[in-house]
Scaffold this active site. Structure first.
Site, PDB file in Angstrom:
ATOM      1  N   ASP A 142      -4.157 -12.940   3.673  1.00  0.00           N
ATOM      2  CA  ASP A 142      -5.439 -12.482   4.215  1.00  0.00           C
ATOM      3  C   ASP A 142      -6.621 -12.754   3.301  1.00  0.00           C
ATOM      4  O   ASP A 142      -7.755 -12.384   3.608  1.00  0.00           O
ATOM      5  CB  ASP A 142      -5.376 -10.998   4.599  1.00  0.00           C
ATOM      6  N   HIS A 160       0.819  -1.218   0.000  1.00  0.00           N
ATOM      7  CA  HIS A 160       0.000   0.000   0.000  1.00  0.00           C
ATOM      8  C   HIS A 160       0.855   1.271   0.000  1.00  0.00           C
ATOM      9  O   HIS A 160       0.300   2.376  -0.009  1.00  0.00           O
ATOM     10  CB  HIS A 160      -0.935   0.023   1.212  1.00  0.00           C
ATOM     11  N   HIS A 197      -6.371  -7.333  -0.239  1.00  0.00           N
ATOM     12  CA  HIS A 197      -6.519  -5.920  -0.560  1.00  0.00           C
ATOM     13  C   HIS A 197      -5.709  -5.583  -1.807  1.00  0.00           C
ATOM     14  O   HIS A 197      -4.599  -6.092  -1.984  1.00  0.00           O
ATOM     15  CB  HIS A 197      -6.022  -5.048   0.599  1.00  0.00           C
ATOM     16  N   ASP A 255      -2.716 -10.595  -2.262  1.00  0.00           N
ATOM     17  CA  ASP A 255      -3.294 -10.107  -1.014  1.00  0.00           C
ATOM     18  C   ASP A 255      -4.783  -9.837  -1.203  1.00  0.00           C
ATOM     19  O   ASP A 255      -5.238  -9.509  -2.304  1.00  0.00           O
ATOM     20  CB  ASP A 255      -2.581  -8.817  -0.612  1.00  0.00           C
TER      21      ASP A 255
END
Length: 342
Positions: free
Chosen positions: A282, A158, A195, A193
């Protein structure tokens, strides 16, 4: 498979983040290191410390202004009367123009995208060695290893070139890819991931020398919300070199693996000769973020599918949060890769 980690990565101990207006314990806990270490060892990984390649490979992606901020902001923040123990911004620019604030508060808002990336005394040192772990993993591949695992914590995908966010400060996967590129290889980044890797996308969005592919929960109602949509394909010279594959919340193994086939087809079309996997765990059905529903067996099948590309592969740890399955999921993906690679 060799694994890379430095004990200084324990020094980042974030206390809090804010979600839905509530101050909550930060999910990116040091305990992740212990569980991931055991998971990697169970897959047969042998750990070693990274070399120190210096700040140059990090500065190849991150601006000197931002790196100065990361190195100095905590000390400056603590000089503010009544300041909290962590650097957490309370203001963000509606747009980031040419102006640059002098105050610590203003610079925190400029360089931190959200409240999920608190900076404390040990954050810079931990982030630096997390990046060095990824760099050393890239160097192993360049030296001839067919695979490696970088336990990069804090994570990185990120982080933009001058912006922290979502538990991330330095873009470890991107730094590794840039390192491989500088050594004459043609890298692709596959982000698995839950996200979207918005920082990675942002860094490479207008470039054609690194392919970025991300499989993630649809951001229409899931972090990071503003990036990761299917129509985002790159810009300028990078048009067609970014592929987003958003999935409906709760997507299962079969759906995920079918989408992974699409991702790997694009990587083959790019002509990559080395692969960096931004390894978020995740996407697990057991992860507290509850975005997707990949099982522990599903992670083994993901690892096997990646191995069948035949590409040298660096796994760089991204997300995956405290749950009973965390270590087992890492064991599963690395073992699946190892067994299929032969």
């Amino acid at each position: 498979m060799k694994a890379i980690f430095d004990d200084r990565q324990w020094k980042h101990e974030p206390g809090h983040f804010m979600a839905n207006g509530a101050i909550l314990p930060n999910p990116e806990q040091c305990e992740r290191i212990a569980r991931l270490t055991e998971g990697a060892k169970a897959a047969g990984c042998a750990f070693q410390a990274p070399d120190d390649a210096g700040i140059g490979p990090i500065a190849a992606l991150h601006s000197p202004e931002y790196l100065t901020f990361l190195q100095t902001i905590y000390t400056r923040w603590r000089r503010i009367e009544g300041a909290g123990n962590e650097v957490i911004p309370n203001i963000h620019p509606a747009s980031r123009g040419d102006g640059y604030p002098k105050s610590a508060v203003g610079q925190a808002g400029f360089h931190q995208a959200d409240t999920a990336c608190p900076i404390a005394e040990g954050t810079w040192e931990a982030a630096y060695w997390s990046a060095q772990s990824a760099i050393s993993g890239a160097d192993l591949l360049h030296a001839g290893d067919r695979s490696a695992y970088a336990l990069a914590r804090p994570p990185g995908h990120h982080a933009f070139g001058d912006l922290a966010g979502g538990f991330c400060f330095l873009n470890n996967s991107g730094i590794a890819a840039q390192r491989l590129l500088a050594k004459g290889l043609r890298p692709a980044i596959l982000d698995v991931d839950v996200h979207h890797g918005n920082g990675t996308q942002g860094i490479f969005y207008d470039r054609s020398d690194v392919l970025t592919v991300s499989i993630h929960a649809d951001p229409e109602r899931f972090y990071p919300f503003f990036w990761g949509h299917a129509q985002e394909r790159g810009a300028g010279p990078g048009l067609g070199y970014n592929l987003n594959l958003p999935l409906a919340r709760g997507a299962d193994d079969a759906t995920y693996l079918g989408t992974l086939d699409t991702a790997l087809t694009r990587i083959r079309s790019f002509g990559a000769d080395v692969l960096v996997v931004a390894l978020g765990l995740d996407a697990s059905i057991d992860d507290p973020f509850k975005g997707l529903a990949v099982t522990t067996d599903g992670f083994a099948r993901i690892g096997a599918a990646i191995a069948r590309t035949g590409l040298p592969c660096l796994f760089v740890q991204e997300g995956g949060y405290i749950c009973d399955a965390l270590g087992d999921n890492l064991t599963s993906v690395l073992s699946g890769f190892r067994d299929a690679a032969g």
